[in-house]
Design a protein around this motif. Structure first.
Motif, PDB file in Angstrom:
ATOM      1  N   LEU A  18       0.944  -1.154  -0.022  1.00 47.03           N
ATOM      2  CA  LEU A  18      -0.431  -0.009   0.012  1.00 47.03           C
ATOM      3  C   LEU A  18       0.872   1.656  -0.257  1.00 47.03           C
ATOM      4  O   LEU A  18       0.598   2.565  -0.599  1.00 47.03           O
ATOM      5  CB  LEU A  18      -0.978   0.700   1.464  1.00 47.03           C
ATOM      6  CG  LEU A  18      -1.966  -0.999   1.627  1.00 47.03           C
ATOM      7  CD1 LEU A  18      -2.636  -1.512   2.700  1.00 47.03           C
ATOM      8  CD2 LEU A  18      -3.093  -1.341   0.053  1.00 47.03           C
ATOM      9  N   GLY A  19       2.344   1.333   0.196  1.00 44.99           N
ATOM     10  CA  GLY A  19       2.910   2.299   0.646  1.00 44.99           C
ATOM     11  C   GLY A  19       2.649   3.210   1.935  1.00 44.99           C
ATOM     12  O   GLY A  19       2.643   4.653   1.492  1.00 44.99           O
ATOM     13  N   VAL A  20       2.198   2.507   2.892  1.00 46.85           N
ATOM     14  CA  VAL A  20       2.078   4.144   3.695  1.00 46.85           C
ATOM     15  C   VAL A  20       3.138   2.973   5.052  1.00 46.85           C
ATOM     16  O   VAL A  20       3.733   1.705   5.156  1.00 46.85           O
ATOM     17  CB  VAL A  20       0.408   3.504   4.720  1.00 46.85           C
ATOM     18  CG1 VAL A  20      -0.181   3.593   3.088  1.00 46.85           C
ATOM     19  CG2 VAL A  20       0.260   2.143   5.229  1.00 46.85           C
ATOM     20  N   ALA A  21       2.852   3.550   6.537  1.00 46.07           N
ATOM     21  CA  ALA A  21       3.726   3.370   7.271  1.00 46.07           C
ATOM     22  C   ALA A  21       3.344   2.064   8.367  1.00 46.07           C
ATOM     23  O   ALA A  21       2.444   1.830   8.480  1.00 46.07           O
ATOM     24  CB  ALA A  21       3.827   4.186   8.147  1.00 46.07           C
ATOM     25  N   PHE A  22       4.298   1.291   9.022  1.00 47.11           N
ATOM     26  CA  PHE A  22       4.181   0.541   9.447  1.00 47.11           C
ATOM     27  C   PHE A  22       4.611   0.585  10.977  1.00 47.11           C
ATOM     28  O   PHE A  22       5.479   0.656  11.329  1.00 47.11           O
ATOM     29  CB  PHE A  22       4.609  -0.753   8.978  1.00 47.11           C
ATOM     30  CG  PHE A  22       3.679  -2.432   9.856  1.00 47.11           C
ATOM     31  CD1 PHE A  22       3.315  -3.004   9.695  1.00 47.11           C
ATOM     32  CD2 PHE A  22       5.238  -2.033  11.058  1.00 47.11           C
ATOM     33  CE1 PHE A  22       2.722  -3.865  10.478  1.00 47.11           C
ATOM     34  CE2 PHE A  22       4.832  -3.774  11.905  1.00 47.11           C
ATOM     35  CZ  PHE A  22       4.031  -3.873  11.790  1.00 47.11           C
ATOM     36  N   PHE A  23       3.624   0.593  11.579  1.00 46.04           N
ATOM     37  CA  PHE A  23       3.706   0.610  13.284  1.00 46.04           C
ATOM     38  C   PHE A  23       4.287  -0.304  14.114  1.00 46.04           C
ATOM     39  O   PHE A  23       2.531  -1.170  13.916  1.00 46.04           O
ATOM     40  CB  PHE A  23       3.380   2.171  14.338  1.00 46.04           C
ATOM     41  CG  PHE A  23       3.395   2.984  13.125  1.00 46.04           C
ATOM     42  CD1 PHE A  23       4.069   3.957  13.766  1.00 46.04           C
ATOM     43  CD2 PHE A  23       2.258   3.418  12.757  1.00 46.04           C
ATOM     44  CE1 PHE A  23       4.734   5.556  13.058  1.00 46.04           C
ATOM     45  CE2 PHE A  23       2.205   4.599  11.587  1.00 46.04           C
ATOM     46  CZ  PHE A  23       3.642   5.523  12.192  1.00 46.04           C
TER      47      PHE A  23
END
Length: 256
Positions: free
Chosen positions: A181-186
């Motif tokens: 998705l091209g989003v951050a992972f926390f």
């Protein structure tokens, strides 16, 4: 919205393995995000049907077919306390890839290893989450997440917090989904495991529930999971008698 909450964006997806995990590990953060207008989505991997049940009036549910449905009801009550975020179980719409028949991922179970961490149970069902093909789990996450244009994915670290195989599977699926998705992972920093937040403190995000008035909602949500824990005077007690303080600060580490 506070700086610590801004990092998740307006449409975060929280991925958890079993009912109660969302409240224990991230309940205050979810409640605060929802209160500030974020469109929070929670994806739960299993119904937790192999969970141990605390002593008391619900203990007879342990090991029975009734435990999973009962925990689904507990989860619904907990989510109301957290601001009624969107929710889905993986394997069922909307968290199911369109080209696959719906299914339930079963609770894999666990046992305690000699190192004090959880490890895979020897009798995990072939339908269990931990044994499911990673691509299938990832596709289910993407089915649920893509329509909402997520801004971040939040789940466990590579150890699954304390080693539970279902937690580990959710981590792997969350990381892969976030990359696609091209989003951050926390990654959630598990407060019950010593040493998990010792390194890379510059990457640590802390959400202070007392400062932003999120502890009460978290505590009420945890109390809804009556089969799994008992809330007592700022602490919670698990089925084996382990007592832990209810976390007034929730910590996360951005992996990418």
């Amino acid at each position: 919205m506070s700086d610590s909450l801004l990092v998740f964006g307006s449409r975060p997806v929280f991925m958890h393995a079993h009912p109660d995990d969302e409240s224990i590990s991230t309940g205050g953060t979810i409640a605060l995000l929802a209160r500030r207008g974020a469109q929070v989505t929670i994806l739960t991997g299993t119904r937790g049907e192999r969970g141990e049940v605390v002593p008391g009036d619900l203990h007879e549910l342990e090991g029975t077919a009734a435990l999973g449905p009962h925990r689904v009801g507990e989860l619904a009550s907990a989510l109301r306390e957290l601001g009624a975020p969107a929710h889905a179980f993986l394997g069922t719409a909307p968290a199911r890839a369109r080209d696959r028949a719906e299914r339930e991922y079963s609770d894999s179970g666990m046992r305690w290893g000699a190192d004090g961490f959880a490890e895979a149970a020897e009798d995990a069902s072939p339908t269990s989450l931990s044994l499911a093909a990673l691509d299938e789990v990832v596709d289910d996450v993407l089915a649920a997440a893509t329509a909402g244009r997520p801004t971040a994915i939040v789940s466990y670290d590579a150890l699954g917090g304390y080693g539970h195989p279902d937690h580990v599977r959710m981590h792997a699926a969350g990381v892969e989904a976030a990359r696609r998705l091209g989003v951050a992972f926390f990654a959630i920093v598990e407060p019950r495991v010593a040493g998990t937040d010792d390194d890379h403190d510059d990457e640590l995000i802390e959400v202070d529930l007392l400062r932003f008035d999120g502890l009460a909602a978290k505590t009420r949500a945890m109390a809804a999971h009556r089969t799994q824990l008992t809330v007592e005077n700022g602490s919670f007690v698990l089925s084996g008698g382990q007592r832990h303080p209810i976390g007034a600060v929730e910590r996360f580490r951005r992996l990418f």
